[in-house]
Motif scaffolding. Sequence first.
Motif, PDB file in Angstrom:
ATOM      1  N   ASP B 346      38.731 -54.496   9.317  1.00 49.85           N
ATOM      2  CA  ASP B 346      38.768 -53.939   8.142  1.00 49.85           C
ATOM      3  C   ASP B 346      37.076 -53.925   7.520  1.00 49.85           C
ATOM      4  O   ASP B 346      36.836 -52.927   7.121  1.00 49.85           O
ATOM      5  N   THR B 350      35.531 -50.347   7.013  1.00 44.99           N
ATOM      6  CA  THR B 350      35.210 -50.192   5.697  1.00 44.99           C
ATOM      7  C   THR B 350      33.667 -50.040   5.320  1.00 44.99           C
ATOM      8  O   THR B 350      33.198 -49.424   4.736  1.00 44.99           O
ATOM      9  N   GLU B 411      28.173 -57.170  -0.589  1.00 48.78           N
ATOM     10  CA  GLU B 411      29.175 -57.451  -1.608  1.00 48.78           C
ATOM     11  C   GLU B 411      30.704 -56.959  -1.285  1.00 48.78           C
ATOM     12  O   GLU B 411      31.408 -57.456  -1.449  1.00 48.78           O
ATOM     13  N   LEU B 415      33.867 -58.892  -1.125  1.00 48.87           N
ATOM     14  CA  LEU B 415      35.128 -58.522  -1.940  1.00 48.87           C
ATOM     15  C   LEU B 415      36.528 -58.210  -0.994  1.00 48.87           C
ATOM     16  O   LEU B 415      37.462 -59.029  -1.337  1.00 48.87           O
ATOM     17  N   ILE B 416      36.133 -57.849   0.257  1.00 47.82           N
ATOM     18  CA  ILE B 416      37.335 -58.037   1.399  1.00 47.82           C
ATOM     19  C   ILE B 416      37.801 -59.430   1.525  1.00 47.82           C
ATOM     20  O   ILE B 416      38.659 -59.582   1.700  1.00 47.82           O
ATOM     21  N   GLN B 418      37.551 -61.923  -0.233  1.00 46.10           N
ATOM     22  CA  GLN B 418      37.893 -62.693  -1.522  1.00 46.10           C
ATOM     23  C   GLN B 418      39.376 -62.224  -1.527  1.00 46.10           C
ATOM     24  O   GLN B 418      40.330 -63.324  -1.804  1.00 46.10           O
ATOM     25  N   THR B 419      39.802 -61.203  -1.182  1.00 42.19           N
ATOM     26  CA  THR B 419      41.216 -60.593  -1.450  1.00 42.19           C
ATOM     27  C   THR B 419      42.138 -61.453  -0.106  1.00 42.19           C
ATOM     28  O   THR B 419      43.073 -61.804  -0.467  1.00 42.19           O
ATOM     29  N   ARG B 422      42.387 -65.092  -0.821  1.00 46.22           N
ATOM     30  CA  ARG B 422      43.356 -65.391  -1.831  1.00 46.22           C
ATOM     31  C   ARG B 422      44.580 -65.399  -1.338  1.00 46.22           C
ATOM     32  O   ARG B 422      45.534 -65.966  -2.009  1.00 46.22           O
ATOM     33  N   LEU B 430      32.700 -64.904  -6.549  1.00 46.18           N
ATOM     34  CA  LEU B 430      31.510 -64.195  -5.876  1.00 46.18           C
ATOM     35  C   LEU B 430      30.358 -64.709  -6.672  1.00 46.18           C
ATOM     36  O   LEU B 430      30.299 -64.321  -7.963  1.00 46.18           O
TER      37      LEU B 430
END
Lengths: 317, 553
Positions: B346, B350, B411, B415-416, B418-419, B422, B430
């Motif tokens: 990803d 991405t 960043e 974010l990827i 972090q998801t 989780r 962050l």
Amino acid sequence: MPEAEATTGAIAETGRTSRLATLLQVARARPRFALGYVIVLAAVLAGALAPLVAPYSPVEANPAEFLQPPSAQHWLGTDAVGMDIFSRVIYAPRIDLAIAVAGTLLSAVVGCLIGAWVGYHSRGGGLRGWLAYLVMRAADVMQAFPVFVFAIALVASLGQSVQTVVLAIAFVNIPIYLRLMRSQVMTIREMRYVEASLVAGLSDARTIARHVMPNAMGPALAQLSVNVGWSILLTAGLSFVGAGVRSPTPEWGSMIASGFQNVVTGEWWPSVFPGLALAVTVFGFSLIGSSVELFADPVKMRRLTRDLAARRRERAA
Amino acid sequence: MSQHQAGPLHASRRNILQGAAALGAAAGIGIASRPGPAHAQDAARTLVIASPATPQGLDIEFDVSLGSIDALGALYDYMLAYEKMPDPKAPGVMREDIGVHGDRPNGLALRGRLAEKWDISPDGLKATFVLRQGVKSNWGNTFSARDVKWTWDRKFNLKGQGIFQTAVLGLKTPDQIKVEADHVISFSLEKPNPLLLKQQCNLANPIYDSTKLTQVGGADDPWGVQFLKNDSAGFGPYKLQQIVRGQQAVFQAREDYWDEKPFMRTVVMREVPSSASRLSLLQGGAVDIAQFLQPREYMSIGTSRTLAVDTVNASSMIWLELNAKIKPFDNVDVRRAINYAIPHDDIVKTVYYGLADKLTAPVPYIYPMADPQYFSYDLNLDKAKQLLATAGLADGFSSTISYNAGDPVQEPIALILQTSLRRIGVNVQLEKLPAGVFYENVTKREKPIIFYLDSPWTPDPGYATFLYFDDKSYVDYSNYSNPKVNELIEGGLQTLDDNERKATYGQVQKILMDEAPWGFIAYPKYALARKAKLSGFTYYTSNNLRFQDFARS
């Protein structure tokens, strides 16, 4: 004296109708004010109902669907890591409005209290007079800094968090309320009823609290809503330069900033939609500010109610 | 030497204004102000580059910022260089031949630059270099063995990054470098060192004009530190004509350069902080090269007939420093779990738009002896949860990922991550750090998880692993410590036998991948956006441009 008659007539007219009715009449006469309230109400509702309305989580990256243009599935498209922009845009008022309102209220409370004290003692001599003088010069220094740079410096030194942004906003706004309150209090200080209060044996503090402040609050209150709009801009500005709230907290300024880099390659939606939401909301607060200014200005208000009454009479005739 | 690759900063209104100003200025310098055939020729031989930053300093001892390393390769010459070869995947691009060549002396494909001939004694303890005659510096001074000696003495005395260069070769005193004759110099070592020749090619080891620098510095500044902040004294193909920091640096080709004269007579490096503005300048034809664009911006150039993008596999790596001295990352299973939760595919798709590969080894994949076979961390959330349970953290934990605001890819990667984290019960906050503060935080080693993007300049597995994983190295930012690994890395740096080294560093890579001191993310590629008619781009493992490589068709 036609002017005096007209004024008396207008007041009589106002007296006959209820306050709400006057508000409604004003809203009809100046629809843009109503629009302001509608916009702000919509922003507040969007924030409040976001968990029920948002189709996706505002903080969940979905790399499989990055940079999708607006579609039935993602109404406002997705951003560079696949977060749903609509969900983020409607979640954002929770942060933006909360920060702006909290920051503004804090600055208003602190600014007004200090302003009242300073105004009360400005014309006096001695230590208090000097202290009042020093406070005003400190406010000069604060206001001499470009507001934005000052806020960035504050956030940089205190660390990046929502609380810090609130503090920064409060801090840069304090001098505004301080000055407003001071000038009001300096006038009211000379009123007979203040003298009476002191003669009756009330202390300075009680006199300020009971008799001076309540009569001096008008302009500060009018300033509030304008200031909230302006604080939303400052919050977004801080986030835009990376000094605001932490990613991925849904916040308009940081959304504009992170989407900005995609604009040059043709993906405008991650930046434009939060930008529109921000612009419209600030516009709404500015309209409310204008309406409050009108309500707080007895001369303008009298003129308006007089006009409204005249119109009503014409219609009746 | 490793290099901090500070990416372009995010755009701001100020940046755009600067970009617009640069547009005017670059057009003026390059083309518009010089009409007529003679001037057209001048324009063709002027290279205009839009860079994120002009050189901060010009002294490699103290500055390895982006602009500085580009300037360095133009202003200085080196003792040796790798031979060039066509990039196997990028047509028209050249790169250094850094492979192991059993049939070549010392197993390396080297060519002489300031050294014409070189020889290593059979026991590997002494290297002798015969130097080129008739070479002049940009100040007209003649090159000799004294310049090489002075250059290395300077490292010992200034104790900047040069002290690392001496240490990595096992040099303890300046006496180990000896002027044997006017044009002969020798390096004597206590133990054989496979890096001795490789370090002579390293961008961090330029040879200075000692005559000029002793003259200008005098007794107050015997190593010319003040002078080298704003000027140069070397034997390279260009000299510095002007430097206005924050605006531009101009380089002029030297008529008296000993080797082939560069095609580009003038090189103008314009500072344009916003990558979007750099792209606009390139698209508008105002500059020939736009450096360090964002992946999406490279893709947008795609099918243009007047522009081209060269993309090559590079020495850069991006990873998470999982701080082994901060709980729970002191637990190997937690570090492994984090690795199993990294969605490499990803991220590559991405964030990098394919301009990266997943990081499958603790050394650059283009380097000899890099071995991806020990990588097992393909995304597997179940396994990650299992490992957390083994570590006694079945309910997950909370932590913070710190990243660099100056690098626009960090960043979105965060974010990827972090998801994904989780989903295994690990909640990370962050923390975006401004570029200056970011590097300070990396070196302090007090953050539980912090991004790092770097590249070990010398193409050698011993050099790379020593930098990042030997606990004696100042770059061991993840606080990783394993005596067995130290022993292997250091052992491999004391043998010249490539087969033995391959086995040693294979073992090192196996242990490192298993113990996961890093969150392995990606190998970003090096990309260059340029005018289609510009040719000659050569990729170096130090990730810098050398202006002398370019020509215009």
